[in-house]
Design an enzyme around this catalytic site. Structure first.
Site, PDB file in Angstrom:
ATOM      1  N   GLY A  26       0.812  -1.202   0.000  1.00 55.19           N
ATOM      2  CA  GLY A  26       0.000   0.000   0.000  1.00 55.19           C
ATOM      3  C   GLY A  26       0.850   1.259   0.000  1.00 55.19           C
ATOM      4  O   GLY A  26       2.067   1.214  -0.151  1.00 55.19           O
ATOM      5  N   THR A  27       0.182   2.387   0.171  1.00 58.06           N
ATOM      6  CA  THR A  27       0.862   3.675   0.185  1.00 58.06           C
ATOM      7  C   THR A  27       1.899   3.740   1.298  1.00 58.06           C
ATOM      8  O   THR A  27       2.955   4.343   1.149  1.00 58.06           O
ATOM      9  CB  THR A  27      -0.184   4.800   0.381  1.00 58.06           C
ATOM     10  OG1 THR A  27      -1.168   4.683  -0.647  1.00 58.06           O
ATOM     11  CG2 THR A  27       0.449   6.175   0.300  1.00 58.06           C
ATOM     12  N   TYR A  28       1.595   3.119   2.423  1.00 55.74           N
ATOM     13  CA  TYR A  28       2.432   3.290   3.616  1.00 55.74           C
ATOM     14  C   TYR A  28       3.320   2.096   3.937  1.00 55.74           C
ATOM     15  O   TYR A  28       4.162   2.181   4.819  1.00 55.74           O
ATOM     16  CB  TYR A  28       1.540   3.603   4.822  1.00 55.74           C
ATOM     17  CG  TYR A  28       0.710   4.838   4.610  1.00 55.74           C
ATOM     18  CD1 TYR A  28       1.273   6.101   4.740  1.00 55.74           C
ATOM     19  CD2 TYR A  28      -0.627   4.758   4.239  1.00 55.74           C
ATOM     20  CE1 TYR A  28       0.534   7.249   4.521  1.00 55.74           C
ATOM     21  CE2 TYR A  28      -1.380   5.901   4.019  1.00 55.74           C
ATOM     22  CZ  TYR A  28      -0.791   7.140   4.161  1.00 55.74           C
ATOM     23  OH  TYR A  28      -1.517   8.280   3.941  1.00 55.74           O
ATOM     24  N   ASP A  85      -6.976  10.712   0.003  1.00 57.87           N
ATOM     25  CA  ASP A  85      -6.306   9.866  -1.002  1.00 57.87           C
ATOM     26  C   ASP A  85      -7.253   8.769  -1.486  1.00 57.87           C
ATOM     27  O   ASP A  85      -6.853   7.626  -1.657  1.00 57.87           O
ATOM     28  CB  ASP A  85      -5.030   9.270  -0.393  1.00 57.87           C
ATOM     29  CG  ASP A  85      -4.110   8.644  -1.451  1.00 57.87           C
ATOM     30  OD1 ASP A  85      -4.142   9.108  -2.614  1.00 57.87           O
ATOM     31  OD2 ASP A  85      -3.381   7.696  -1.123  1.00 57.87           O
TER      32      ASP A  85
END
EC number: 2.7.11.22
Length: 324
Positions: A13-15, A148
Site C-alpha cells: 500500500g501507500t504506507y 487519497d
C-alpha cells in the site's frame, strides 16, 4: 505481534506492506495487517500519529473497514490490524469481462465473489456509490478526511458491499509522493485545489475523488489519468474547461495557478459518461464542481435524487447553484 500469524503478503500500500494474517486470539478470524513504514524509523512512532490512529478505532460504520487493533512493536514499528476483505474496486473492475469494459482478469486466490451475479451494471454502480457517499458522510461528520481516495482503497466484501479503507491515515502520516516501493502515488483522483498548491482544504477534496471514481465505474476508464501534477491539471481543464475567477472565485490566487495556462472550453458531461442517467449526470456535475465552496457535500449527496427511485430531467450546468 505474537497474537497474529502472517499467512501471506497481499499487497504494497501507500504506507507499507499489507499481510493477510490469522488472529490467534479469535478462532477463525482473518485480518489484514498493515505495516506502516515510517520515514524516520530510528526515531520511533510519532505520538501525534498514535493519537490520530487511536481515534480511528472509535469509528464504526458498515461502510468503513474496521480498524480492530494497533500494535506498536519494537519501539519503531507500527502495525494496524483491519478486518480482512480480499478485493478492491480496481481489481473488481479489472475482473469484469472484456465485453463489459473490464480486462477479464482472475480474482485473487480464495475470493468467493460471484462476478457473473454482481457485475457492474447501473444498479451495482448506484449501490456502490450509495455506500461510498454514506461512508464518507460518516467520516466527515467525525471531522476525518481521507485525502487519497481511489479504487485501490475501496474494498468489496463477499456479499458485494463496498467499504472504505485507509480513512484518516493521511492526517496521521501525510500523503507521500511515492510509496515505500518508490511507486508514484496516483494523482488521478486528486482535487484541483490540492493540485494547484492550496494549503487550506476541506471535505470537498474527498467529494472530488468520488466524482472521478463514479465516472470510472460507469465508463471503466479513469476520467483524468495524468502522469504528473501539471498533466493531471491539464487533463482536468481539457474536460471541465480552464477555470477563471467567474467559475471559481479565488482560483488565480493559488500558488501553482498560472495566467499562461491554456484556455480550454468545457466538454458536455453527457459525452464524458455516455449512458449515465440524468440524475447521475447531475450528481457527477455537483461532485466535479471546481469551487470547493459550491461542491456537493457527502451529506447532501446522500439525499440526491440519483439515489431515490425514479428519475428527473437533467438540467445541465444551470442547475449548479451553491449548495446550502
Amino acid at each position: 505481534m505474537e497474537n497474529y500469524q502472517k499467512i501471506e503478503k497481499i499487497g504494497e500500500g501507500t504506507y507499507g506492506v499489507v499481510y493477510k494474517a490469522r488472529d490467534l486470539t479469535h478462532p477463525n478470524r482473518i485480518v489484514a495487517l498493515k505495516k506502516i513504514r515510517l520515514e524516520a524509523e530510528d526515531e520511533g512512532v510519532p505520538s501525534t500519529a498514535i493519537r490520530e490512529i487511536s481515534l480511528l478505532k472509535e469509528m464504526h460504520d458498515p461502510n468503513i473497514v474496521r480498524l480492530l487493533n494497533i500494535v506498536h512493536a519494537d519501539g519503531h514499528k507500527l502495525y494496524l490490524v483491519f478486518e480482512f476483505l480480499d478485493l478492491d474496486l480496481k481489481k473488481y473492475m479489472e475482473a469484469l469481462p472484456v465485453s463489459e469494459g473490464g480486462r477479464g482478469k482472475a480474482l485473487p486466490d480464495g475470493s468467493t465473489l460471484d462476478m457473473n451475479r454482481l457485475g457492474l451494471g447501473e444498479a451495482m454502480v448506484k449501490k456502490f456509490m450509495a455506500q461510498l457517499v454514506e461512508g464518507i458522510r460518516y467520516c466527515h461528520s467525525h471531522r476525518v478526511l481521507h485525502r487519497d481516495l481511489k479504487p485501490q482503497n475501496l474494498l468489496i466484501d463477499r456479499e458485494g458491499n463496498l467499504k472504505l479503507a485507509d480513512f484518516g491515515l493521511a492526517r496521521a502520516f501525510g500523503v507521500p509522493l511515492r510509496t515505500y516501493t518508490h511507486e508514484v502515488v496516483t494523482l488521478w483522483y486528486r482535487a484541483p485545489e490540492i493540485l494547484l498548491g492550496g494549503r487550506q482544504y476541506s471535505t470537498g477534496v474527498d467529494m472530488w475523488s468520488v466524482g472521478a471514481i463514479f465516472a470510472e465505474m460507469c465508463t471503466r476508464k479513469p476520467l483524468f489519468p495524468g502522469d504528473s501534477e501539471i498533466d493531471e491539471i491539464f487533463k482536468i481543464f481539457k474536460l471541465l474547461g480552464t477555470p477563471d475567477e467567474n467559475t471559481w472565485p479565488g482560483v488565480t490566487s493559488f500558488p501553482d495557478f498560472k495566467a499562461s495556462f491554456p484556455k480550454w472550453k468545457r466538454e458536455d458531461t453527457r459525452k464524458l459518461v455516455p449512458g449515465l442517467e440524468r440524475n447521475g449526470l447531475d450528481l457527477l456535475d455537483a461532485m466535479l464542481e471546481y469551487d470547493p465552496a459550491r461542491r456537493i457535500s457527502a451529506k447532501q449527496a446522500c439525499m440526491h435524487p440519483y439515489f431515490q427511485a425514479g428519475s428527473s430531467a437533467y438540467s445541465g450546468r444551470e442547475r449548479l447553484q451553491p449548495y446550502p
